[in-house]
Design a protein around this motif. Structure first.
Motif, mmCIF file in Angstrom:
data_model
loop_
_atom_site.group_PDB
_atom_site.id
_atom_site.type_symbol
_atom_site.label_atom_id
_atom_site.label_comp_id
_atom_site.label_asym_id
_atom_site.label_seq_id
_atom_site.Cartn_x
_atom_site.Cartn_y
_atom_site.Cartn_z
ATOM 1 N N SER A 354 0.741 -1.141 0.051
ATOM 2 C CA SER A 354 0.175 -0.118 0.047
ATOM 3 C C SER A 354 0.910 1.335 -0.035
ATOM 4 C CB SER A 354 -0.982 -0.130 1.413
ATOM 5 O OG SER A 354 -0.250 0.035 2.499
ATOM 6 N N PHE A 355 0.414 2.368 -0.359
ATOM 7 C CA PHE A 355 0.872 3.556 -0.559
ATOM 8 C C PHE A 355 -0.227 4.723 -0.215
ATOM 9 C CE2 PHE A 355 2.771 7.621 -2.097
ATOM 10 C CZ PHE A 355 4.185 7.296 -1.770
ATOM 11 N N THR A 356 0.222 5.735 0.656
ATOM 12 C CA THR A 356 -0.809 6.628 1.368
ATOM 13 C C THR A 356 -0.259 8.092 0.724
ATOM 14 O OG1 THR A 356 -1.196 5.490 3.209
ATOM 15 C CG2 THR A 356 -1.669 7.951 3.038
ATOM 16 N N VAL A 357 -1.153 8.816 0.056
ATOM 17 C CA VAL A 357 -0.731 10.154 -0.355
ATOM 18 C C VAL A 357 -1.970 11.088 -0.106
ATOM 19 C CG1 VAL A 357 -1.847 9.536 -2.768
ATOM 20 C CG2 VAL A 357 -0.126 11.429 -2.645
ATOM 21 N N PRO A 358 -1.854 12.446 0.095
ATOM 22 C CA PRO A 358 -2.891 13.238 0.396
ATOM 23 C C PRO A 358 -3.505 13.594 -0.900
ATOM 24 C CG PRO A 358 -0.948 13.898 1.197
ATOM 25 C CD PRO A 358 -0.563 13.026 0.515
ATOM 26 N N ILE A 359 -4.641 13.610 -0.849
ATOM 27 C CA ILE A 359 -5.718 13.952 -2.268
ATOM 28 C C ILE A 359 -5.283 15.614 -2.363
ATOM 29 C CG2 ILE A 359 -7.912 14.504 -3.096
ATOM 30 C CD1 ILE A 359 -8.820 11.886 -1.747
ATOM 31 N N ARG A 395 -8.887 8.482 4.831
ATOM 32 C CA ARG A 395 -9.151 9.078 6.252
ATOM 33 C C ARG A 395 -8.773 10.534 6.348
ATOM 34 N NH1 ARG A 395 -12.273 6.156 8.091
ATOM 35 N NH2 ARG A 395 -11.848 6.246 10.198
ATOM 36 N N ALA A 396 -9.742 11.323 6.758
ATOM 37 C CA ALA A 396 -9.702 12.695 6.982
ATOM 38 C C ALA A 396 -9.124 13.200 8.323
ATOM 39 C CB ALA A 396 -10.985 13.350 6.906
ATOM 40 N N VAL A 397 -8.778 14.370 8.408
ATOM 41 C CA VAL A 397 -8.151 14.801 9.806
ATOM 42 C C VAL A 397 -9.443 14.943 10.666
ATOM 43 C CG1 VAL A 397 -7.281 16.988 10.946
ATOM 44 C CG2 VAL A 397 -6.452 16.502 8.694
ATOM 45 N N GLY A 398 -9.066 14.258 12.160
ATOM 46 C CA GLY A 398 -10.176 14.142 12.697
ATOM 47 C C GLY A 398 -10.406 12.840 12.896
ATOM 48 N N THR A 432 -15.046 5.981 -3.129
ATOM 49 C CA THR A 432 -15.996 6.054 -2.120
ATOM 50 C C THR A 432 -15.520 6.741 -0.826
ATOM 51 O OG1 THR A 432 -17.683 4.572 -3.145
ATOM 52 C CG2 THR A 432 -18.044 5.621 -1.071
ATOM 53 N N GLY A 433 -16.026 7.847 -0.275
ATOM 54 C CA GLY A 433 -15.546 8.094 1.115
ATOM 55 C C GLY A 433 -14.633 9.140 1.099
ATOM 56 N N CYS A 434 -13.942 9.369 -0.248
ATOM 57 C CA CYS A 434 -12.752 10.315 -0.316
ATOM 58 C C CYS A 434 -13.115 11.677 -0.654
ATOM 59 C CB CYS A 434 -11.638 9.866 -1.350
ATOM 60 S SG CYS A 434 -11.149 7.996 -0.971
ATOM 61 N N ALA A 435 -12.363 12.604 -0.239
ATOM 62 C CA ALA A 435 -12.473 14.095 -0.315
ATOM 63 C C ALA A 435 -11.352 14.722 -0.482
ATOM 64 C CB ALA A 435 -13.437 14.637 0.659
ATOM 65 N N PRO A 436 -11.252 16.166 -0.868
ATOM 66 C CA PRO A 436 -10.003 16.849 -1.112
ATOM 67 C C PRO A 436 -9.231 16.987 0.276
ATOM 68 C CG PRO A 436 -11.832 17.769 -2.565
ATOM 69 C CD PRO A 436 -12.066 16.606 -1.666
ATOM 70 N N ASN A 437 -7.884 16.961 0.167
ATOM 71 C CA ASN A 437 -7.124 16.921 1.610
ATOM 72 C C ASN A 437 -7.185 15.843 2.430
ATOM 73 O OD1 ASN A 437 -5.258 18.724 2.706
ATOM 74 N ND2 ASN A 437 -6.844 19.322 4.084
ATOM 75 N N GLU A 438 -7.734 14.743 1.920
ATOM 76 C CA GLU A 438 -7.743 13.829 2.811
ATOM 77 C C GLU A 438 -6.703 12.852 2.567
ATOM 78 O OE1 GLU A 438 -12.693 13.419 3.992
ATOM 79 O OE2 GLU A 438 -11.610 11.694 2.774
ATOM 80 N N ASP A 439 -6.325 11.849 3.375
ATOM 81 C CA ASP A 439 -5.274 10.913 2.977
ATOM 82 C C ASP A 439 -5.657 9.593 2.328
ATOM 83 O OD1 ASP A 439 -3.419 12.747 4.022
ATOM 84 O OD2 ASP A 439 -3.574 11.703 6.307
ATOM 85 N N LEU A 440 -5.497 9.293 1.187
ATOM 86 C CA LEU A 440 -5.591 8.351 0.579
ATOM 87 C C LEU A 440 -4.724 7.161 0.392
ATOM 88 C CD1 LEU A 440 -7.512 8.206 -3.039
ATOM 89 C CD2 LEU A 440 -5.265 7.012 -2.731
ATOM 90 N N THR A 441 -5.201 6.086 0.986
ATOM 91 C CA THR A 441 -4.372 4.757 1.157
ATOM 92 C C THR A 441 -4.678 3.973 -0.064
ATOM 93 O OG1 THR A 441 -4.021 5.023 3.415
ATOM 94 C CG2 THR A 441 -3.640 2.854 2.214
ATOM 95 N N PHE A 442 -3.803 3.698 -1.054
ATOM 96 C CA PHE A 442 -3.928 2.717 -2.285
ATOM 97 C C PHE A 442 -3.297 1.462 -2.006
ATOM 98 C CE2 PHE A 442 -2.514 1.244 -6.290
ATOM 99 C CZ PHE A 442 -3.870 1.335 -7.142
#
Length: 472
Positions: A354-359, A395-398, A432-442
């Motif tokens: 897996s790899f995580t990158v901010p949207i 996953r978003a901040v908070g 689904t469940g993803c939005a700008p500035n959230e951390d996306l794990t692929f």
């Protein structure tokens, strides 16, 4: 007479009442005059034109002057009768017939100078507007009223009594003019045949609001296609496409000149937008993407190198997914001049990482996402397909770090020849469940155990390429 298209005709209409109220008058200003004198003056109050016959015997200069206050005399512009170039003169030195514009003046005179012979000047003041055929009065041009019951002449000859500039036909309430072809023609006909009014061109001017717009139509095969121009109730200038089937059926403005350049300048004359018709490119435009009123869809590409090699030691960029599966093996590959570090995915088992990158945070909304794995096959003469599985979680901040991945999507890709790079792309990745500035794990997996993966050789993965499409 409902419409007058040129200023001369309008002046004729305005002068109309004066024709009925003021008569022409003739007066001798000089009779066998010798020496230099001002001579007699003629009243031109209520008159708009004057014709003068100047006869010079010997040598003399006769000037033309007018006054409004009976004290200050100024030069008056006249035209020699028969001068088709209409050259303005204020004096003559030889025998001539002239016509002069005296509108707004009170008196006219013709003083002599340098007179070594004798001078005769007879002037006729007329209430008529000056016409191209001569000055005012009985035969010098201007406006001629055709009495009721009289048939106007069909032709007009320059230089004759019928060469007056304008006629008024009291029976038909028409203005007539002597055209360049010496034909006496109604102004109404000239509108349609010579001036080509808006209606004659196939265009209709009926109003300036949405319910009664100005319309421009094509001709021939395009007779049902046009555009409506109007000002909306909010004050906006609107161009609306109009086709035979009704409004808003075509939405294309075209120009036929390849050198056409369109642009917009602000009130200070600064160019803000330029379109070059030669290249078909917008060559100047400033867009403030930080404005809440500006929305533009953009694609941001994020490439990720999956492995590196330092002094023969390889390291990978993917994280262990934590689901008990085996991660792909970081591997160095000396291909000759180029070092090609990669992650080696097994062809007989399931390897995942897996790899995580901010949207991108500049997006106001995330529209879609595409993902590509760039890979090559390690064995000689490979064949068949490989299956790549891709899934996401955001996953978003908070929010807590852990989350549930979206259902994996499978990309089955035909392999290329040994060491030939190939792209396996999932278009429209589930986010689904993803939005700008959230951390996306692929999560990337090669499912070598799947029946769709028909190649048992190692797949060398070099890059992940993410495409984020969103509104900014």
């Amino acid at each position: 007479m409902q419409r007058v298209l040129v200023g001369l005709l309008l002046l004729a209409v305005i002068a109309g009442p004066a024709v009925a109220q003021t008569r022409s008058q003739t007066k001798a200003l000089h009779v066998a005059q010798t020496g230099n004198v001002n001579g007699e003056s003629i009243s031109v109050d209520g008159h708009s034109s004057l014709s003068a016959q100047v006869t010079i015997t010997g040598s003399a200069t006769v000037s033309f002057q007018g006054t409004q206050d009976q004290t200050t005399w100024v030069p008056v512009a006249c035209i020699e009768v028969g001068d088709t170039g209409y050259t303005s003169i204020t004096s003559v030195t030889a025998t001539k017939t002239v016509r002069c514009n005296v509108a707004g003046l009170v008196s006219f005179r013709a003083p002599t100078s340098g007179n070594s012979g004798s001078v005769d000047v007879t002037a006729t003041a007329s209430p008529a507007v000056m016409g191209s055929g001569g000055g005012g009065g009985g035969g010098g041009g201007g406006v001629t009223t055709i009495p009721s019951g009289t048939v106007p002449p069909e032709t007009c000859t320059p230089g004759s009594l019928t060469a007056n500039g304008l006629w008024v036909n009291t029976d038909t309430e028409e203005l007539l003019v002597c055209t360049a072809t010496d034909v006496l023609t109604s102004v109404k006909d000239i509108e349609a045949d010579t001036l080509e009014s808006v209606t004659a061109r196939g265009n209709t001017s009926t109003g300036n609001d949405e319910t009664n717009p100005f319309e421009i139509f094509g001709t021939g095969v395009n007779s049902g296609i046009g555009h409506q121009l109007f000002v909306s109730s909010s004050g906006d200038f609107v161009i609306r496409c109009l086709a035979a089937a009704g409004p808003n059926k075509c939405h294309k403005l075209s120009q036929v000149d390849d050198t056409f350049t369109a642009g917009y300048k602000d009130k200070d004359g600064t160019e803000r937008f330029i379109f070059d018709g030669t290249t078909g490119a917008i060559t100047k435009m400033t867009v403030d993407f930080t404005s809440a009123n500006v929305a533009a869809t953009r694609k941001i590409v994020v490439p990720i190198k999956l492995a590196s090699c330092q002094n023969g030691t390889a390291s990978g960029a993917l994280d262990r997914p934590g689901n008990g599966v085996t991660v792909p093996t970081p591997t160095c590959l000396d291909a000759g001049s180029v070092e090609a570090p990669h992650l080696a995915f097994s062809g007989t088992a399931v390897n995942s990482g897996s790899f995580t990158v901010p949207i991108p945070p500049q997006f106001t909304s995330l529209t879609s996402m595409n993902a590509t794995v760039r890979y090559a096959m390690a064995s000689a003469s490979p064949s068949g397909n490989v299956q790549w599985d891709m899934s996401t979680v955001c996953r978003a901040v908070g929010e807590t770090i852990d989350g549930t991945f979206n259902t994996a999507q499978n990309v089955v890709d035909a392999v290329a020849a040994q060491n030939v790079k190939n792209d396996a792309t999932q278009t429209g990745l589930t986010i689904t469940g993803c939005a700008p500035n959230e951390d996306l794990t692929f999560l990337l997996s090669r499912n070598g155990a799947s029946g769709s993966d028909t190649n048992d050789d190692v797949a060398m993965a070099f890059f992940l390429i993410f495409e984020f499409i969103g509104v900014e």
